[in-house]
Design a protein around this motif. Structure first.
Motif, PDB file in Angstrom:
ATOM      1  N   UNK A 179     -13.130 -10.340  -0.197  1.00 43.06           N
ATOM      2  CA  UNK A 179     -13.139  -9.890   1.195  1.00 43.06           C
ATOM      3  C   UNK A 179     -14.582  -9.661   1.648  1.00 43.06           C
ATOM      4  N   UNK A 180     -14.884 -10.064   2.876  1.00 42.78           N
ATOM      5  CA  UNK A 180     -16.210  -9.817   3.448  1.00 42.78           C
ATOM      6  C   UNK A 180     -16.112  -8.738   4.527  1.00 42.78           C
ATOM      7  N   UNK A 181     -16.994  -7.771   4.468  1.00 43.29           N
ATOM      8  CA  UNK A 181     -17.016  -6.701   5.470  1.00 43.29           C
ATOM      9  C   UNK A 181     -17.627  -7.239   6.760  1.00 43.29           C
ATOM     10  N   UNK A 182     -16.913  -7.068   7.868  1.00 37.41           N
ATOM     11  CA  UNK A 182     -17.359  -7.569   9.168  1.00 37.41           C
ATOM     12  C   UNK A 182     -18.083  -6.451   9.924  1.00 37.41           C
ATOM     13  N   UNK A 183     -19.337  -6.684  10.302  1.00 41.10           N
ATOM     14  CA  UNK A 183     -20.089  -5.652  11.015  1.00 41.10           C
ATOM     15  C   UNK A 183     -20.660  -6.117  12.350  1.00 41.10           C
ATOM     16  N   UNK A 184     -20.284  -7.316  12.779  1.00 43.42           N
ATOM     17  CA  UNK A 184     -20.733  -7.813  14.082  1.00 43.42           C
ATOM     18  C   UNK A 184     -19.604  -7.785  15.098  1.00 43.42           C
ATOM     19  N   UNK A 185     -18.485  -8.397  14.741  1.00 44.72           N
ATOM     20  CA  UNK A 185     -17.359  -8.481  15.665  1.00 44.72           C
ATOM     21  C   UNK A 185     -16.406  -7.295  15.472  1.00 44.72           C
ATOM     22  N   UNK A 186     -15.635  -7.015  16.522  1.00 47.16           N
ATOM     23  CA  UNK A 186     -14.708  -5.879  16.522  1.00 47.16           C
ATOM     24  C   UNK A 186     -13.290  -6.395  16.719  1.00 47.16           C
ATOM     25  N   UNK A 187     -12.375  -5.939  15.880  1.00 46.28           N
ATOM     26  CA  UNK A 187     -10.972  -6.337  16.030  1.00 46.28           C
ATOM     27  C   UNK A 187     -10.305  -5.570  17.157  1.00 46.28           C
ATOM     28  N   UNK A 206     -10.516 -14.606  15.182  1.00 48.81           N
ATOM     29  CA  UNK A 206     -10.666 -15.913  14.544  1.00 48.81           C
ATOM     30  C   UNK A 206     -12.116 -16.259  14.218  1.00 48.81           C
ATOM     31  N   UNK A 207     -13.040 -15.893  15.083  1.00 44.99           N
ATOM     32  CA  UNK A 207     -14.426 -16.276  14.847  1.00 44.99           C
ATOM     33  C   UNK A 207     -14.970 -15.626  13.574  1.00 44.99           C
ATOM     34  N   UNK A 208     -14.620 -14.379  13.343  1.00 43.49           N
ATOM     35  CA  UNK A 208     -15.065 -13.700  12.128  1.00 43.49           C
ATOM     36  C   UNK A 208     -14.397 -14.306  10.898  1.00 43.49           C
ATOM     37  N   UNK A 209     -13.111 -14.633  11.036  1.00 46.28           N
ATOM     38  CA  UNK A 209     -12.393 -15.239   9.916  1.00 46.28           C
ATOM     39  C   UNK A 209     -12.986 -16.601   9.555  1.00 46.28           C
ATOM     40  N   UNK A 210     -13.334 -17.385  10.567  1.00 43.62           N
ATOM     41  CA  UNK A 210     -13.953 -18.688  10.313  1.00 43.62           C
ATOM     42  C   UNK A 210     -15.281 -18.522   9.575  1.00 43.62           C
ATOM     43  N   UNK A 211     -16.038 -17.536   9.991  1.00 41.89           N
ATOM     44  CA  UNK A 211     -17.357 -17.304   9.396  1.00 41.89           C
ATOM     45  C   UNK A 211     -17.234 -16.964   7.909  1.00 41.89           C
ATOM     46  N   UNK A 212     -16.331 -16.056   7.565  1.00 46.41           N
ATOM     47  CA  UNK A 212     -16.227 -15.657   6.158  1.00 46.41           C
ATOM     48  C   UNK A 212     -15.551 -16.733   5.312  1.00 46.41           C
ATOM     49  N   UNK A 213     -14.628 -17.494   5.920  1.00 48.50           N
ATOM     50  CA  UNK A 213     -13.984 -18.579   5.182  1.00 48.50           C
ATOM     51  C   UNK A 213     -15.018 -19.611   4.741  1.00 48.50           C
ATOM     52  N   UNK A 214     -15.941 -19.920   5.619  1.00 49.44           N
ATOM     53  CA  UNK A 214     -16.994 -20.879   5.284  1.00 49.44           C
ATOM     54  C   UNK A 214     -17.870 -20.375   4.140  1.00 49.44           C
ATOM     55  N   UNK A 221     -12.805  -7.583   6.270  1.00 50.62           N
ATOM     56  CA  UNK A 221     -12.526  -6.144   6.320  1.00 50.62           C
ATOM     57  C   UNK A 221     -13.079  -5.627   7.633  1.00 50.62           C
ATOM     58  N   UNK A 222     -12.163  -5.145   8.499  1.00 47.73           N
ATOM     59  CA  UNK A 222     -12.556  -4.695   9.829  1.00 47.73           C
ATOM     60  C   UNK A 222     -12.945  -3.221   9.813  1.00 47.73           C
ATOM     61  N   UNK A 223     -14.050  -2.921  10.477  1.00 45.96           N
ATOM     62  CA  UNK A 223     -14.485  -1.547  10.656  1.00 45.96           C
ATOM     63  C   UNK A 223     -14.152  -1.079  12.072  1.00 45.96           C
ATOM     64  N   UNK A 224     -14.252   0.228  12.288  1.00 44.84           N
ATOM     65  CA  UNK A 224     -13.913   0.761  13.612  1.00 44.84           C
ATOM     66  C   UNK A 224     -14.888   0.226  14.656  1.00 44.84           C
ATOM     67  N   UNK A 228     -18.616   1.648  13.703  1.00 44.78           N
ATOM     68  CA  UNK A 228     -18.706   0.576  12.702  1.00 44.78           C
ATOM     69  C   UNK A 228     -18.998   1.132  11.303  1.00 44.78           C
ATOM     70  N   UNK A 229     -18.290   2.197  10.967  1.00 42.35           N
ATOM     71  CA  UNK A 229     -18.472   2.808   9.644  1.00 42.35           C
ATOM     72  C   UNK A 229     -17.148   3.141   8.967  1.00 42.35           C
ATOM     73  N   UNK A 230     -16.073   3.198   9.749  1.00 45.52           N
ATOM     74  CA  UNK A 230     -14.773   3.548   9.172  1.00 45.52           C
ATOM     75  C   UNK A 230     -13.897   2.302   9.005  1.00 45.52           C
ATOM     76  N   UNK A 231     -13.218   2.212   7.873  1.00 38.92           N
ATOM     77  CA  UNK A 231     -12.374   1.060   7.551  1.00 38.92           C
ATOM     78  C   UNK A 231     -11.083   1.123   8.355  1.00 38.92           C
TER      79      UNK A 231
END
Length: 357
Positions: A179-187, A206-214, A221-224, A228-231
């Motif tokens: 799993x990659x922690x996402x810190x740019x985009x927000x779910x 989808x954009x974050x998922x595409x990025x980590x899949x590559x 893993x989405x943060x608040x 952007x510190x809480x899971x």
């Protein structure tokens, strides 16, 4: 006033069913579907089971322009004795109405929706695959159909249920994912639509998922969305951590989807007298638990995978390896118990199973 009589029109020629070893998630669909319409002048009306077919909509249908739509996902299972099981379907229908409320869609009669779902699954029983780990995926959804370009709730809707035979999620057994922690985009963010099961939530991810899949990772893993510190969630699943013998999952806060599997996991843990709590979890706390050796397991929970063990988190500054990339004992026990209940192999102490007769 909702009409409660469900009419059925059967297909003349049935489709050829795919081989069990060729099943992909969401690629094949059964012979029939359920449809019901809504108009503000009539309420929900004309509930019917009809041959699976395309839906024709006006180009100005509001779902295309303003995303007023919700959906659900659950499964039907066939047991070794050829019974058909549904797993807590009433919870999915209740959640559908909670999503409806958030998206300004009229409430659907829950008893009628459950009856329609059951009748459709019974009609399509022969579509339920019986190989180990396979099932019939059930997708109820609502779309806004009024042709109007004004920004307002639609006056017309369709409620549809379609069915799809699906293969085993884990083709080679239950294995941990990276799993990659996402810190740019927000779910999602509190006050938004994160706790509703609506299409835009998934499109935005989808954009974050595409990025980590590559980069070779299975999920994000989405943060608040505020600090952007809480899971919050992992991919489209709820997430759990076992730290020093205690299980922790993010508390429902208005931006986290209240998963049916999540709730089932919590009930099972309490039934087993395993400490479990729902609270805010900072990513930094997981890093600390990893460094001091108290982080024992992590796993996602959702309808498709049931339990998805996590073997690694990739953060900006470090990589967290969990349980030496091995499936933890608790994740395996939860997976075996939940699937055992779903397929009728072990006792259901919670009355979660609805058996279709």
């Amino acid at each position: 006033m909702t009409s409660t009589k469900i009419t059925t029109t059967k297909v003349i020629a049935k489709k050829t069913k795919p081989a069990t070893d060729q099943l992909e998630f969401g690629r094949h669909f059964t012979d029939h579907m359920f449809v019901m319409d809504y108009h503000t002048d009539k309420g929900w009306y004309d509930p019917r089971i009809v041959p699976y077919q395309a839906i024709t909509l006006d180009p100005a249908a509001m779902v295309y322009h303003y995303g007023q739509t919700v959906f659900e996902g659950l499964k039907a299972y066939v047991t070794e004795t050829n019974d058909v099981h549904l797993f807590r379907p009433e919870q999915n229908v209740k959640r559908l109405n909670r999503s409806n409320e958030r998206m300004c869609i009229p409430e659907i009669d829950e008893e009628l929706a459950l009856r329609a779902l059951k009748e459709l699954v019974k009609l399509e029983k022969e579509w339920i695959p019986n190989a180990p780990g396979t099932s019939l995926y059930i997708r109820p959804f609502v779309i806004a159909t009024e042709p109007y370009l004004g920004v307002a709730p639609s006056k017309q809707y369709k409620f549809v249920i379609i069915l799809s035979p699906v293969g085993a999620y884990y083709k080679e057994g239950i294995n941990p994912v990276k799993i990659a922690v996402e810190n740019k985009y927000i779910r999602a963010i509190k006050g938004g639509t994160g706790e509703a099961k609506t299409a835009g939530n998934y499109a935005g991810s989808l954009i974050a998922q595409e990025k980590v899949s590559d980069a070779g990772y299975a999920q994000v893993l989405w943060l608040d969305g505020l600090e952007k510190k809480y899971i919050e969630e992992v991919g489209s699943m709820n997430v759990f951590f076992k730290i020093n013998g205690e299980v922790i999952t993010p508390a429902l806060n208005g931006s986290i989807l209240p998963g049916v599997t999540r709730n089932s996991v919590i009930q099972l843990l309490k039934h087993w007298n395993i400490p479990v709590k729902e609270e805010k979890i900072a990513l930094e706390d997981i890093k600390i638990a990893y460094k001091n050796g108290s982080l024992e397991e992590a796993f996602g929970a959702g309808t498709a995978a049931v339990i998805s063990p996590i073997g690694e988190f990739a953060c900006e500054d470090e990589t967290i390896v969990i349980n030496n990339h091995q499936t933890g004992d608790l994740a395996k026990r939860l997976y075996d118990t939940l699937t055992g209940i779903q397929y009728g192999k072990i006792k259901d102490p919670f009355d979660w199973i609805v058996k279709l007769t």
